[in-house]
Design a protein around this motif. Structure first.
Motif, PDB file in Angstrom:
ATOM      1  N   LYS A 118       5.186  11.026   3.483  1.00 37.48           N
ATOM      2  CA  LYS A 118       4.651  10.661   2.178  1.00 37.48           C
ATOM      3  C   LYS A 118       3.159  10.361   2.278  1.00 37.48           C
ATOM      4  CE  LYS A 118       8.826  10.608   0.321  1.00 37.48           C
ATOM      5  NZ  LYS A 118       9.272  11.633  -0.645  1.00 37.48           N
ATOM      6  N   ARG A 153       1.299   8.323   0.670  1.00 40.95           N
ATOM      7  CA  ARG A 153       0.972   6.898   0.612  1.00 40.95           C
ATOM      8  C   ARG A 153       1.261   6.197   1.937  1.00 40.95           C
ATOM      9  NH1 ARG A 153       3.380   4.004  -4.589  1.00 40.95           N
ATOM     10  NH2 ARG A 153       2.639   2.205  -3.356  1.00 40.95           N
ATOM     11  N   GLN A 185      -1.815   6.894   3.877  1.00 42.82           N
ATOM     12  CA  GLN A 185      -2.914   6.119   3.297  1.00 42.82           C
ATOM     13  C   GLN A 185      -2.852   4.664   3.752  1.00 42.82           C
ATOM     14  OE1 GLN A 185      -2.819   5.904  -0.994  1.00 42.82           O
ATOM     15  NE2 GLN A 185      -4.915   5.147  -1.157  1.00 42.82           N
ATOM     16  N   LEU A 191       0.815  -1.207   0.000  1.00 36.53           N
ATOM     17  CA  LEU A 191       0.000   0.000   0.000  1.00 36.53           C
ATOM     18  C   LEU A 191       0.856   1.267   0.000  1.00 36.53           C
ATOM     19  CD1 LEU A 191      -2.728  -1.049   2.586  1.00 36.53           C
ATOM     20  CD2 LEU A 191      -3.134  -0.524   0.173  1.00 36.53           C
ATOM     21  N   SER A 192       1.927   1.250   0.772  1.00 35.01           N
ATOM     22  CA  SER A 192       2.744   2.462   0.908  1.00 35.01           C
ATOM     23  C   SER A 192       3.801   2.589  -0.169  1.00 35.01           C
ATOM     24  CB  SER A 192       3.426   2.473   2.279  1.00 35.01           C
ATOM     25  OG  SER A 192       4.429   1.466   2.357  1.00 35.01           O
TER      26      SER A 192
END
Length: 399
Positions: free
Chosen positions: A297, A299, A302, A282-283
């Motif tokens: 960041k 991501r 997220q 995901l990252s």
């Protein structure tokens, strides 16, 4: 002469070890920390960043085992070090964490070659764990023949879940063949259950508890009266929450699509789901939660948001299985040390009447629930090695 239990907890890139005084354990309560003579860990096995750390407790040791590059070298280094300190002749048993016991084992068992072969056949159900669990068993059998070796299973704690919690909606005959939900991290959950009466004031043995074992592997377990009621993990250790590199729950149709339409092989899909997904996938940055929490960041955030969302959503599911919730316990690396994760999860579960004490949470205190919270929230460090040692002592005492 002190009689010792050696515990080996071998993972995909690490090998934890601990030595316990068996006599002291027989005369102490479940959470007595003084019976552990020492513990340590080889980390970064199979990588360029290998290391070994050692905690000797009340006993002084001038050296630690030598560093090692792989699991075989690590176990040999440990045995050499134990021999130098005259520990091997005092061993009465070696206990091992074995991730998957399949349909065969719902409690600890003394190992023999036939049982090791049977457990080896379960490797496809826990490919990141089972081979590494069994390798030290074989090495010790060669080096210390005749020393009792005892396997303690992550699946055993969940073996008595209700049938409806264990079944998949597949033809019933497949359940009888072993296609069922097993659940994992059972040794960790077992330890937490043993701690609850002494850690929580006026603890009700019938309390409805959800334990969040959040580490590189992650799962939740609904527990009542010391019994596993339901777990987020299933047939393999891939299901449930997103983890460091594992995807967690995924539509089985997507897997079929990857194979049938994208032309991926089973090996390629396995690598994708087990090693390239989760927080790492995901990252695109790291599988390590602390690294992601430090990152600016988008991501990274997220990935954290998705992780916490899935935990909160599964807490709702397990609360339904329990018929309510009295306590929520965080444990393992992320659960014990990532205050922002705990904060996000609890805020999303506010509909349960659960509230955090922000200061206590930030300090990683044991009780982190606010005074007006309708659900107790706790941070309790887990100790899988201690549970293994306790099971070994109990088994030896019965023989």
């Amino acid at each position: 002469m002190m009689k010792n239990i050696l515990v080996i907890n071998s993972g995909s890139s690490s090998l934890k070890f601990a030595l316990f005084d068996a006599g002291a354990m027989s005369n102490s309560d479940n959470t007595d920390q003084q019976v552990c003579v020492f513990r340590g860990q080889f980390s970064g096995l199979g990588t360029e960043r290998t290391a070994v750390i050692m905690h000797a407790g009340n006993h002084a040791y001038a050296t630690a085992p030598a560093e090692a590059n792989d699991h075989q070298a690590a176990i040999m280094s440990l045995l050499d070090w134990l021999g130098q300190h005259n520990v091997l002749e005092r061993l009465i048993a070696v206990g091992h964490r074995v991730v998957h016991g399949g349909m065969h084992y719902d409690c600890a068992t003394r190992l023999d070659p036939d049982k090791v072969t049977l457990l080896d056949a379960l490797t496809s159900l826990a490919p990141l764990h089972q081979p590494y669990s069994l390798a030290p068993i074989r090495a010790l059998d060669e080096r210390l023949p005749g020393t009792p070796q005892i396997a303690c299973f992550d699946t055993a704690f969940h073996a008595k879940q209700p049938l409806e919690a264990r079944q998949f909606a597949l033809p019933y005959a497949m359940y009888d063949r072993g296609f069922q939900r097993y659940g994992f991290h059972g040794l960790s959950y077992d330890y937490i259950c043993r701690c609850l009466p002494s850690m929580i004031p006026n603890y009700d043995p019938q309390a409805r508890v959800i334990v969040a074992h959040l580490g590189n592997g992650a799962s939740l377990c609904a527990i009542q009266a010391g019994q596993s009621i339901a777990s987020t993990m299933g047939f393999t250790a891939l299901e449930g929450l997103p983890m460091g590199t594992r995807c967690g729950a995924i539509d089985a149709g997507l897997v079929l699509h990857l194979i049938g339409e994208e032309g991926m092989t089973v090996a390629e899909v396995s690598k994708l789901l087990y090693k390239e997904s989760g927080l790492l996938g995901l990252s695109g940055i790291s599988s390590d939660m602390q690294t992601l929490l430090r990152s600016d960041k988008p991501r990274a955030q997220q990935a954290i948001d998705h992780y916490c969302y899935r935990i909160a959503r599964e807490i709702g599911s397990l609360t339904a299985a329990l018929g309510g919730l009295d306590h929520l316990v965080f444990t393992a690396g992320v659960g014990e040390h990532a205050a922002p994760v705990r904060d996000s999860v609890v805020r999303q579960c506010g509909w349960l009447g659960i509230r955090l004490d922000a200061s206590a949470n930030q300090l990683n205190q044991i009780c982190i629930s606010a005074a007006d919270s309708e659900v107790g929230v706790w941070v309790i460090p887990t100790d899988e090695e201690r549970v293994i040692a306790m099971d070994c002592v109990a088994m030896i005492d019965m023989e």
